[in-house]
Design a protein around this motif. Structure first.
Motif, PDB file in Angstrom:
ATOM      1  N   ASP A 133     -48.249  11.449  50.477  1.00 43.83           N
ATOM      2  CA  ASP A 133     -47.523  11.326  49.217  1.00 43.83           C
ATOM      3  C   ASP A 133     -48.084  10.203  48.353  1.00 43.83           C
ATOM      4  OD1 ASP A 133     -45.895  13.406  49.852  1.00 43.83           O
ATOM      5  OD2 ASP A 133     -44.150  12.188  50.383  1.00 43.83           O
ATOM      6  N   PHE A 134     -48.072  10.444  47.040  1.00 43.76           N
ATOM      7  CA  PHE A 134     -48.588   9.466  46.083  1.00 43.76           C
ATOM      8  C   PHE A 134     -47.556   9.239  44.981  1.00 43.76           C
ATOM      9  CE2 PHE A 134     -52.286  10.841  48.318  1.00 43.76           C
ATOM     10  CZ  PHE A 134     -53.088   9.712  48.370  1.00 43.76           C
ATOM     11  N   PHE A 142     -45.876  12.715  43.995  1.00 39.78           N
ATOM     12  CA  PHE A 142     -46.468  14.032  44.192  1.00 39.78           C
ATOM     13  C   PHE A 142     -47.154  14.111  45.546  1.00 39.78           C
ATOM     14  CE2 PHE A 142     -49.488  11.346  41.990  1.00 39.78           C
ATOM     15  CZ  PHE A 142     -50.725  11.614  42.560  1.00 39.78           C
ATOM     16  N   ALA A 143     -47.134  15.316  46.094  1.00 39.22           N
ATOM     17  CA  ALA A 143     -47.767  15.575  47.387  1.00 39.22           C
ATOM     18  C   ALA A 143     -49.231  15.928  47.166  1.00 39.22           C
ATOM     19  CB  ALA A 143     -47.054  16.709  48.102  1.00 39.22           C
ATOM     20  N   ARG A 144     -50.111  15.176  47.782  1.00 40.29           N
ATOM     21  CA  ARG A 144     -51.541  15.467  47.660  1.00 40.29           C
ATOM     22  C   ARG A 144     -51.856  16.818  48.290  1.00 40.29           C
ATOM     23  NH1 ARG A 144     -56.526  12.430  50.658  1.00 40.29           N
ATOM     24  NH2 ARG A 144     -55.152  12.844  52.426  1.00 40.29           N
ATOM     25  N   GLY A 145     -52.675  17.576  47.602  1.00 36.40           N
ATOM     26  CA  GLY A 145     -53.200  18.815  48.174  1.00 36.40           C
ATOM     27  C   GLY A 145     -52.299  20.019  48.125  1.00 36.40           C
ATOM     28  N   ASP A 157     -56.937   8.789  55.835  1.00 37.52           N
ATOM     29  CA  ASP A 157     -57.061   8.148  54.529  1.00 37.52           C
ATOM     30  C   ASP A 157     -55.854   7.259  54.271  1.00 37.52           C
ATOM     31  OD1 ASP A 157     -58.141   7.515  52.096  1.00 37.52           O
ATOM     32  OD2 ASP A 157     -58.033   9.533  51.253  1.00 37.52           O
ATOM     33  N   THR A 158     -55.994   6.362  53.307  1.00 39.87           N
ATOM     34  CA  THR A 158     -54.872   5.548  52.853  1.00 39.87           C
ATOM     35  C   THR A 158     -54.089   6.333  51.815  1.00 39.87           C
ATOM     36  OG1 THR A 158     -56.075   3.489  53.237  1.00 39.87           O
ATOM     37  CG2 THR A 158     -54.198   3.389  51.741  1.00 39.87           C
ATOM     38  N   ILE A 159     -52.770   6.323  51.933  1.00 41.64           N
ATOM     39  CA  ILE A 159     -51.898   7.036  51.000  1.00 41.64           C
ATOM     40  C   ILE A 159     -50.850   6.053  50.469  1.00 41.64           C
ATOM     41  CG2 ILE A 159     -52.227   9.316  52.001  1.00 41.64           C
ATOM     42  CD1 ILE A 159     -49.687   8.875  53.633  1.00 41.64           C
ATOM     43  N   PHE A 160     -50.083   6.490  49.482  1.00 40.32           N
ATOM     44  CA  PHE A 160     -49.040   5.608  48.950  1.00 40.32           C
ATOM     45  C   PHE A 160     -47.851   5.548  49.896  1.00 40.32           C
ATOM     46  CE2 PHE A 160     -45.572   4.101  46.366  1.00 40.32           C
ATOM     47  CZ  PHE A 160     -46.165   3.128  45.571  1.00 40.32           C
ATOM     48  N   ALA A 161     -47.465   6.696  50.426  1.00 38.79           N
ATOM     49  CA  ALA A 161     -46.326   6.755  51.344  1.00 38.79           C
ATOM     50  C   ALA A 161     -46.458   7.972  52.238  1.00 38.79           C
ATOM     51  CB  ALA A 161     -45.006   6.812  50.568  1.00 38.79           C
ATOM     52  N   ALA A 162     -45.860   7.887  53.411  1.00 43.88           N
ATOM     53  CA  ALA A 162     -45.856   9.018  54.332  1.00 43.88           C
ATOM     54  C   ALA A 162     -44.712   9.961  53.979  1.00 43.88           C
ATOM     55  CB  ALA A 162     -45.696   8.524  55.770  1.00 43.88           C
ATOM     56  N   CYS A 163     -44.972  11.255  54.038  1.00 45.28           N
ATOM     57  CA  CYS A 163     -43.923  12.245  53.809  1.00 45.28           C
ATOM     58  C   CYS A 163     -42.940  12.196  54.967  1.00 45.28           C
ATOM     59  CB  CYS A 163     -44.528  13.641  53.692  1.00 45.28           C
ATOM     60  SG  CYS A 163     -43.292  14.951  53.635  1.00 45.28           S
ATOM     61  N   GLU A 191     -36.718   9.004  49.171  1.00 39.10           N
ATOM     62  CA  GLU A 191     -36.469   7.894  50.098  1.00 39.10           C
ATOM     63  C   GLU A 191     -37.736   7.504  50.853  1.00 39.10           C
ATOM     64  OE1 GLU A 191     -36.790  11.370  52.219  1.00 39.10           O
ATOM     65  OE2 GLU A 191     -35.241  11.073  50.682  1.00 39.10           O
ATOM     66  N   ASP A 192     -38.636   8.467  51.075  1.00 36.86           N
ATOM     67  CA  ASP A 192     -39.877   8.157  51.778  1.00 36.86           C
ATOM     68  C   ASP A 192     -40.859   7.419  50.857  1.00 36.86           C
ATOM     69  OD1 ASP A 192     -40.177  10.454  50.235  1.00 36.86           O
ATOM     70  OD2 ASP A 192     -40.872  11.723  51.886  1.00 36.86           O
ATOM     71  N   ILE A 193     -40.850   7.756  49.565  1.00 37.66           N
ATOM     72  CA  ILE A 193     -41.655   7.008  48.602  1.00 37.66           C
ATOM     73  C   ILE A 193     -41.143   5.568  48.520  1.00 37.66           C
ATOM     74  CG2 ILE A 193     -42.342   6.800  46.182  1.00 37.66           C
ATOM     75  CD1 ILE A 193     -43.678   9.147  47.478  1.00 37.66           C
ATOM     76  N   ASP A 194     -39.836   5.422  48.472  1.00 32.13           N
ATOM     77  CA  ASP A 194     -39.210   4.104  48.379  1.00 32.13           C
ATOM     78  C   ASP A 194     -39.595   3.206  49.550  1.00 32.13           C
ATOM     79  OD1 ASP A 194     -37.215   2.020  47.643  1.00 32.13           O
ATOM     80  OD2 ASP A 194     -36.155   2.792  49.389  1.00 32.13           O
TER      81      ASP A 194
END
Length: 327
Positions: A133-134, A142-145, A157-163, A191-194
């Motif tokens: 997630d980014f 938004f969900a990558r891919g 890879d490094t991401i903004f947050a885990a889904c 909540e996962d982005i947070d």
């Protein structure tokens, strides 16, 4: 005997269609030594009885009402005792090495707070559901891919947050003086982005585990990708997410982008027939942020975190390009 590293926490609400296959896939995986906690949010479809009958080894937490995703997973996290906690949606089937590959990422670096599995559409294995997630300066997550071929995402890879639908977390960092638990003001959505955002404020990383595979049905709890309930709740949380994690100077810096982002989203949901629900959700987000419950969760500005604020800010700008150019 191998030490049990992970507890899998599965929130369940009327998951009779999926929960059997979900649990069966977990116990069929290459990592046999796991704990499983199912937190049931007052299901009335027989899924609770199925779990009790077919999977007596599962630790069940039974709520008398639907307390929401965040409260449910927090219950599971607090009941766990292992080094890692894995969150898994009930509408999933785990790949054979799902747990092992997540644990491998966490074992590799103590600065990693979370790692996200590769979620593939359960109904079309040639399409990604989520490859990390980014979050960008428009205030959009938004969900990558999404919808792309899984073969494109073969590297960690490094991401903004885990889904939060299929991710592992370092349990010790859920402590109140660390990153903390999931914010129950969200109830569900973002909540996962947070929590991934908060982890970065404390200097931790979130990663994508390319070889950890999960097949995901999607929208099992809410019923569809777009609906009034989800639109209103996600809009509320989008405002609250900004308020609680960004210091004032950063909100002002991003304000032109954020206003544009909210306006574009409004036009989108207006076209979908949910314009009123979106605006009501935004209003609820502002009132939550201004109220006592919201202010209690506001991340205090600290000079010592200035480098973290700047790293996040550059990531927000970089993710604008990722949003539009990641073809």
């Amino acid at each position: 005997m191998t030490v049990c590293k992970s507890t899998v926490v599965i929130p369940n609400y009327n998951g009779i269609k999926f929960i059997d296959a979900c649990l069966e896939s977990l116990y069929a995986g290459t990592t046999q030594n796991i704990e499983v906690i199912v937190v049931d949010n007052a299901s009335n479809d027989g899924s609770l009885a199925l779990i009790k009958e077919k999977y007596p080894q599962v630790h069940l937490i039974e709520n008398q009402e639907n307390t929401g995703f965040c409260h449910a997973v927090n219950q599971g996290i607090l009941a766990s005792k292992t080094t890692y906690v894995i969150l898994l949606n009930n509408d999933t089937r785990a790949g054979l090495s799902f747990v092992h590959e997540l644990e491998k990422i966490m074992d590799s670096c103590k600065e990693v707070f979370s790692a996200s599995a590769k979620l593939i559409s359960m109904y079309d294995h040639n399409k990604i559901d989520d490859a990390g997630d980014f979050y960008c300066a428009l205030g959009w997550a938004f969900a990558r891919g999404k919808g792309k071929n899984p073969s494109r995402y073969q590297k960690d890879d490094t991401i903004f947050a885990a889904c939060g639908g299929a991710a592992i977390y370092r349990r010790a960092l859920f402590a109140p003086d660390k990153v903390g638990l999931f914010d129950e003001n969200h109830f569900a959505y973002l909540e996962d982005i947070d929590i991934g955002y908060r982890a970065q404020l404390y200097g931790y990383q979130n990663r994508f585990a390319a070889n950890s595979i999960v097949y995901h049905a999607g929208s099992a709890a809410s019923g569809s990708r777009y609906n009034a309930f989800k639109t209103k709740l996600a809009a509320k949380n989008s405002v609250y997410l900004i308020y609680k994690n960004m210091p004032v100077f950063q909100i002002l810096l991003n304000l032109p982008f954020l206003l544009a982002g909210f306006f574009i989203k409004f036009l989108f949901f207006l076209k979908k027939g949910y314009g009123k629900e979106y605006l009501l959700g935004l209003w609820k987000g502002f009132t939550l942020s201004a109220g006592k419950k919201g202010r209690e969760h506001k991340q205090k500005f600290e000079k010592s975190r200035f480098s973290c604020y700047m790293n996040i800010q550059f990531t927000l700008w970089k993710n604008l390009f990722r949003l539009f150019l990641d073809k």
